[in-house]
Design a protein around this motif. Structure first.
Motif, PDB file in Angstrom:
ATOM      1  N   ARG A   1      11.711  -5.798 -10.650  1.00 53.52           N
ATOM      2  CA  ARG A   1      11.698  -6.821 -11.697  1.00 53.52           C
ATOM      3  C   ARG A   1      12.798  -6.513 -12.701  1.00 53.52           C
ATOM      4  O   ARG A   1      13.035  -5.349 -13.031  1.00 53.52           O
ATOM      5  N   HIS A   2      13.460  -7.574 -13.146  1.00 53.63           N
ATOM      6  CA  HIS A   2      14.571  -7.450 -14.101  1.00 53.63           C
ATOM      7  C   HIS A   2      15.618  -6.444 -13.600  1.00 53.63           C
ATOM      8  O   HIS A   2      16.181  -5.671 -14.389  1.00 53.63           O
ATOM      9  N   GLY A   3      15.831  -6.430 -12.299  1.00 58.42           N
ATOM     10  CA  GLY A   3      16.863  -5.565 -11.730  1.00 58.42           C
ATOM     11  C   GLY A   3      16.491  -4.110 -11.621  1.00 58.42           C
ATOM     12  O   GLY A   3      17.356  -3.264 -11.338  1.00 58.42           O
ATOM     13  N   LYS A   4      15.218  -3.783 -11.808  1.00 55.68           N
ATOM     14  CA  LYS A   4      14.762  -2.388 -11.745  1.00 55.68           C
ATOM     15  C   LYS A   4      13.665  -2.246 -10.689  1.00 55.68           C
ATOM     16  O   LYS A   4      12.796  -3.115 -10.560  1.00 55.68           O
ATOM     17  N   LEU A   5      13.705  -1.142  -9.975  1.00 58.86           N
ATOM     18  CA  LEU A   5      12.703  -0.838  -8.955  1.00 58.86           C
ATOM     19  C   LEU A   5      11.487  -0.213  -9.628  1.00 58.86           C
ATOM     20  O   LEU A   5      11.595   0.848 -10.243  1.00 58.86           O
ATOM     21  N   VAL A   6      10.333  -0.872  -9.512  1.00 60.50           N
ATOM     22  CA  VAL A   6       9.122  -0.355 -10.155  1.00 60.50           C
ATOM     23  C   VAL A   6       8.109   0.174  -9.148  1.00 60.50           C
ATOM     24  O   VAL A   6       7.174   0.878  -9.530  1.00 60.50           O
ATOM     25  N   MET A   7       8.296  -0.154  -7.894  1.00 59.29           N
ATOM     26  CA  MET A   7       7.398   0.387  -6.863  1.00 59.29           C
ATOM     27  C   MET A   7       8.135   0.440  -5.534  1.00 59.29           C
ATOM     28  O   MET A   7       8.773  -0.535  -5.122  1.00 59.29           O
ATOM     29  N   LEU A   8       8.032   1.575  -4.869  1.00 58.74           N
ATOM     30  CA  LEU A   8       8.473   1.736  -3.488  1.00 58.74           C
ATOM     31  C   LEU A   8       7.523   2.739  -2.857  1.00 58.74           C
ATOM     32  O   LEU A   8       7.713   3.949  -2.979  1.00 58.74           O
ATOM     33  N   ASN A   9       6.484   2.239  -2.220  1.00 54.02           N
ATOM     34  CA  ASN A   9       5.406   3.087  -1.730  1.00 54.02           C
ATOM     35  C   ASN A   9       5.093   2.812  -0.269  1.00 54.02           C
ATOM     36  O   ASN A   9       5.250   1.681   0.207  1.00 54.02           O
ATOM     37  N   ALA A  10       4.631   3.836   0.402  1.00 56.41           N
ATOM     38  CA  ALA A  10       4.189   3.736   1.794  1.00 56.41           C
ATOM     39  C   ALA A  10       2.723   4.134   1.874  1.00 56.41           C
ATOM     40  O   ALA A  10       2.273   5.048   1.181  1.00 56.41           O
ATOM     41  N   TYR A  11       1.986   3.462   2.745  1.00 57.65           N
ATOM     42  CA  TYR A  11       0.554   3.695   2.898  1.00 57.65           C
ATOM     43  C   TYR A  11       0.201   3.742   4.385  1.00 57.65           C
ATOM     44  O   TYR A  11       0.741   2.984   5.192  1.00 57.65           O
ATOM     45  N   GLY A  12      -0.725   4.627   4.739  1.00 55.09           N
ATOM     46  CA  GLY A  12      -1.288   4.602   6.074  1.00 55.09           C
ATOM     47  C   GLY A  12      -0.397   5.204   7.137  1.00 55.09           C
ATOM     48  O   GLY A  12       0.251   6.233   6.925  1.00 55.09           O
ATOM     49  N   TRP A  13      -0.343   4.516   8.278  1.00 57.35           N
ATOM     50  CA  TRP A  13       0.253   5.072   9.478  1.00 57.35           C
ATOM     51  C   TRP A  13       1.419   4.233   9.998  1.00 57.35           C
ATOM     52  O   TRP A  13       1.315   3.025  10.122  1.00 57.35           O
ATOM     53  N   ARG A  14       2.487   4.914  10.326  1.00 64.88           N
ATOM     54  CA  ARG A  14       3.577   4.287  11.069  1.00 64.88           C
ATOM     55  C   ARG A  14       3.156   4.094  12.527  1.00 64.88           C
ATOM     56  O   ARG A  14       3.461   3.078  13.146  1.00 64.88           O
ATOM     57  N   ASP A  15       2.462   5.083  13.070  1.00 62.57           N
ATOM     58  CA  ASP A  15       1.934   5.036  14.423  1.00 62.57           C
ATOM     59  C   ASP A  15       0.564   5.703  14.370  1.00 62.57           C
ATOM     60  O   ASP A  15       0.455   6.924  14.428  1.00 62.57           O
ATOM     61  N   LYS A  16      -0.479   4.895  14.247  1.00 59.26           N
ATOM     62  CA  LYS A  16      -1.812   5.449  14.031  1.00 59.26           C
ATOM     63  C   LYS A  16      -2.282   6.257  15.232  1.00 59.26           C
ATOM     64  O   LYS A  16      -2.879   7.333  15.089  1.00 59.26           O
ATOM     65  N   ALA A  17      -2.014   5.745  16.430  1.00 54.67           N
ATOM     66  CA  ALA A  17      -2.488   6.427  17.631  1.00 54.67           C
ATOM     67  C   ALA A  17      -1.909   7.828  17.758  1.00 54.67           C
ATOM     68  O   ALA A  17      -2.576   8.756  18.225  1.00 54.67           O
ATOM     69  N   ALA A  18      -0.663   7.987  17.316  1.00 54.34           N
ATOM     70  CA  ALA A  18      -0.003   9.290  17.395  1.00 54.34           C
ATOM     71  C   ALA A  18      -0.205  10.126  16.138  1.00 54.34           C
ATOM     72  O   ALA A  18       0.254  11.271  16.069  1.00 54.34           O
ATOM     73  N   GLY A  19      -0.874   9.573  15.129  1.00 54.13           N
ATOM     74  CA  GLY A  19      -1.106  10.304  13.890  1.00 54.13           C
ATOM     75  C   GLY A  19       0.135  10.494  13.045  1.00 54.13           C
ATOM     76  O   GLY A  19       0.235  11.466  12.285  1.00 54.13           O
ATOM     77  N   VAL A  20       1.092   9.549  13.134  1.00 53.52           N
ATOM     78  CA  VAL A  20       2.342   9.640  12.373  1.00 53.52           C
ATOM     79  C   VAL A  20       2.211   8.824  11.098  1.00 53.52           C
ATOM     80  O   VAL A  20       1.963   7.609  11.141  1.00 53.52           O
ATOM     81  N   ALA A  21       2.384   9.483   9.956  1.00 49.89           N
ATOM     82  CA  ALA A  21       2.208   8.821   8.666  1.00 49.89           C
ATOM     83  C   ALA A  21       3.343   7.846   8.364  1.00 49.89           C
ATOM     84  O   ALA A  21       4.489   8.031   8.784  1.00 49.89           O
ATOM     85  N   MET A  22       3.015   6.814   7.616  1.00 50.32           N
ATOM     86  CA  MET A  22       4.015   5.857   7.152  1.00 50.32           C
ATOM     87  C   MET A  22       4.913   6.509   6.114  1.00 50.32           C
ATOM     88  O   MET A  22       4.456   7.321   5.288  1.00 50.32           O
ATOM     89  N   THR A  23       6.192   6.171   6.148  1.00 46.03           N
ATOM     90  CA  THR A  23       7.145   6.590   5.117  1.00 46.03           C
ATOM     91  C   THR A  23       7.934   5.373   4.673  1.00 46.03           C
ATOM     92  O   THR A  23       7.972   4.345   5.358  1.00 46.03           O
ATOM     93  N   THR A  24       8.579   5.485   3.536  1.00 45.63           N
ATOM     94  CA  THR A  24       9.282   4.325   2.987  1.00 45.63           C
ATOM     95  C   THR A  24      10.523   3.945   3.780  1.00 45.63           C
ATOM     96  O   THR A  24      11.053   2.850   3.593  1.00 45.63           O
TER      97      THR A  24
END
Length: 424
Positions: free
Chosen positions: A65-88
Motif C-alpha cells: 500500500r502506498h508503494g510500501k510492502l506491508v506483508m509478504l508471508n508464506a503459510y503451510g506446505w509447498r508440497d504437503k505429501a512430501a512435508g516441504v514447507a511453503m516459502t515466499t
C-alpha cells in the motif's frame, strides 16, 4: 513423531519472512500506510486454520500500500505429501493470470505501430477470414447449422473475450464440445500451428463483439506476438517485460534448478475427492507457450507486474507502457451492447466490466467483493488471485495451489481480510 518432524511442522505452519525472495518494494509497518497489524493478523489465523483442516495445502500473500510492502508471508506446505514447507519464493502455476501479461506484451507492439486494436485476426492468420457462427434453434441453443460471421474478429475481440472462440470446458453446448477444454489442455495437445488450424475450423459460439464469453483470445494473441516478434512468447516477454521488471522466476517452464520450489496442490480436492495435479506441468515442455494460461510465477514477481500497472506503466526509471496505454487497458471495453457473461467464468467477478486482458470494477456496490471503482484484476484457475485498487494505492497477490471450485471461496475471503485491515 520425531523431534525433527515436529519442528518441521511447527516451522511450516508459521508465517515465514521474506528471506527467500528479494523484496519488490521498500518495507513499512502496516500502521505507516494506514493498515492495522492486528487486523492483518487475521489472515494468518484464518489461513492456518484452513491449512490444518486440509482445505488448502498452503499459500503465499503479498500486500503493498502506498508503494510500501506491508506483508509478504508464506503459510503451510509447498508440497504437503512430501512435508516441504511453503516459502515466499515458491513458484506457482498462475493459469489465467498469464493473460494480463500477454496483453501488456501485445500493447507494447501497439505502441510501436506494429498492431492496431481493430486489426482483423485474419491479417495475421488468414485462415480466420471467413469464420462461421453456430445458428440457433427456437430456444436459442446453438445447432450444427452455421451462418456467416457478421464481421471479422479483431485484436480487441481477442483481448476482451468477445471473439466467439470459447473454452470448451466452460460449457456443455454442441459448440463447446468441439473446442479444446482450456489453454493448458491446448498447449499439451497442439503445437501453435495445429492449434490455430483447429480453432479456424470450428464455428464461433457467438457473432463477434456481441457476447463476453471466456475463451482462447489471449492464446491467439500470444501467437500473434510470436509472428510479429519472430520469438517465442516466453522469449519476447522475458526481454520486454520480465527482465525489465526483475521477474526472475516468471516464465513458461520450470528449470531443473527451480523445480524444488514448484508448488503442488493437494492430491485430491477436499470437497469432491477428485484427483488434483498441476496443469500444465511446467517441468515438461509445452507444445506452444500459451498466452492464456501457461505461465508460472512467484508472489514477489507478480507484485512487480501489478505495481507497474498501478504506476501507469512505470517501473523505476523505465516506462514500459505509456500512461494513456495503461489507462486504455484498464478501461471498460464492453459497453452496453455486449452481453456480459463474466459471472459464468468466475462468480466473484460477476457484474464487473472488462478491459483488455482483465476485469475492471465499475460500481462501488453490486459485486460480491469489497473494493473501489477502477479496481482491476484477473485470477487463475490454479487457485491464484491478484488485484490492484488504484484509489487505495493497494496491490495484493495471493497464490495457492488450490485449483478446485473452492478457489472462489478464497478469492472472497482474502478480499475481505485485506480490506478490513485498512484503517485510514
Amino acid at each position: 513423531m520425531t523431534a525433527i518432524r515436529i519442528l518441521a511442522t511447527a516451522l511450516c505452519l508459521m508465517a515465514s519472512s521474506a528471506a527467500f525472495a528479494e523484496d519488490p518494494l521498500p518495507r513499512a509497518k502496516p500502521e505507516d500506510v494506514g493498515m492495522s497489524s492486528e487486523r492483518l493478523a487475521r489472515i494468518e489465523t484464518t489461513l492456518k486454520a484452513d491449512i490444518e483442516a486440509g482445505r488448502i495445502p498452503g499459500a503465499v500473500i503479498a500486500i503493498a500500500r502506498h508503494g510500501k510492502l506491508v506483508m509478504l508471508n508464506a503459510y503451510g506446505w509447498r508440497d504437503k505429501a512430501a512435508g516441504v514447507a511453503m516459502t515466499t519464493d515458491t513458484i506457482f502455476n498462475i493459469a489465467s493470470m498469464t493473460k494480463p501479461m500477454t496483453t501488456v506484451g501485445a500493447l507494447m507492439l501497439y505502441e510501436q505501430g506494429k498492431i492496431l486494436i481493430d486489426d482483423p485476426l485474419s491479417k495475421y492468420f488468414p485462415k480466420f477470414a471467413n469464420m462461421r457462427v453456430a445458428a440457433r434453434d427456437a430456444n436459442g441453443e446453438p445447432t450444427a447449422e452455421t451462418v456467416p460471421a457478421n464481421r471479422q474478429i479483431t485484436i480487441q475481440d481477442l483481448m476482451r473475450h468477445t471473439s466467439g472462440i470459447v473454452y470448451g470446458g466452460r460449457g456443455t453446448t454442441l459448440v463447446h464440445k468441439m473446442y479444446p477444454a482450456g489453454s493448458g489442455d491446448a498447449s499439451h495437445d497442439y503445437d501453435g500451428a495445429a492449434f490455430l488450424d483447429k480453432l479456424a475450423s470450428l464455428p464461433l459460439l457467438y457473432q463477434p463483439a456481441t457476447v463476453w464469453d471466456y475463451g482462447f483470445g489471449l492464446d491467439i494473441t500470444g501467437l500473434i506476438i510470436e509472428k510479429i516478434s519472430k520469438q517465442t512468447l516466453g522469449q519476447y516477454l522475458q526481454a520486454n517485460l520480465f527482465a525489465p521488471l526483475g521477474m526472475t522466476d516468471t516464465g513458461f517452464s520450470i528449470s531443473p534448478d527451480k523445480a524444488a520450489r514448484y508448488a503442488k496442490p493437494l492430491p485430491a480436492d477436499p470437497d469432491t475427492g477428485k484427483p488434483q495435479a498441476r496443469s500444465p506441468e511446467l517441468t515438461e515442455p509445452l507444445k506452444f507457450e500459451c498466452g492464456g494460461g501457461c505461465a508460472a510465477s512467484t508472489a514477489t514477481d507478480y507484485l512487480r507486474f501489478a505495481t507497474m500497472l498501478m504506476n501507469h506503466g512505470r517501473a523505476g526509471e523505465a516506462q514500459l507502457l505509456g500512461r494513456k496505454t495503461v489507462d486504455y487497458m484498464l478501461s471498460d471495453q464492453l459497453g452496453p451492447n455486449i452481453k456480459n457473461l463474466i459471472g459464468n467464468a468466475d462468480p466473484t467477478r460477476a457484474d464487473y466490466g472488462f478491459g483488455l486482458g482483465l476485469a475492471v470494477r465499475m460500481t462501488p456496490g453490486v459485486v460480491r467483493m469489497m473494493g473501489s471503482v477502477g479496481q482491476f484484476s484477473w485470477p487463475g484457475a490454479s487457485g491464484t488471485d491478484w488485484w490492484v485498487d488504484p484509489k487505495e494505492e493497494l496491490a495484493v497477490v495471493y497464490l495457492s495451489a488450490a485449483p478446485g471450485p473452492l478457489r472462489w471461496h478464497y478469492r472472497q475471503k482474502i478480499n475481505a481480510l485485506v480490506y478490513q485491515a485498512i484503517i485510514e
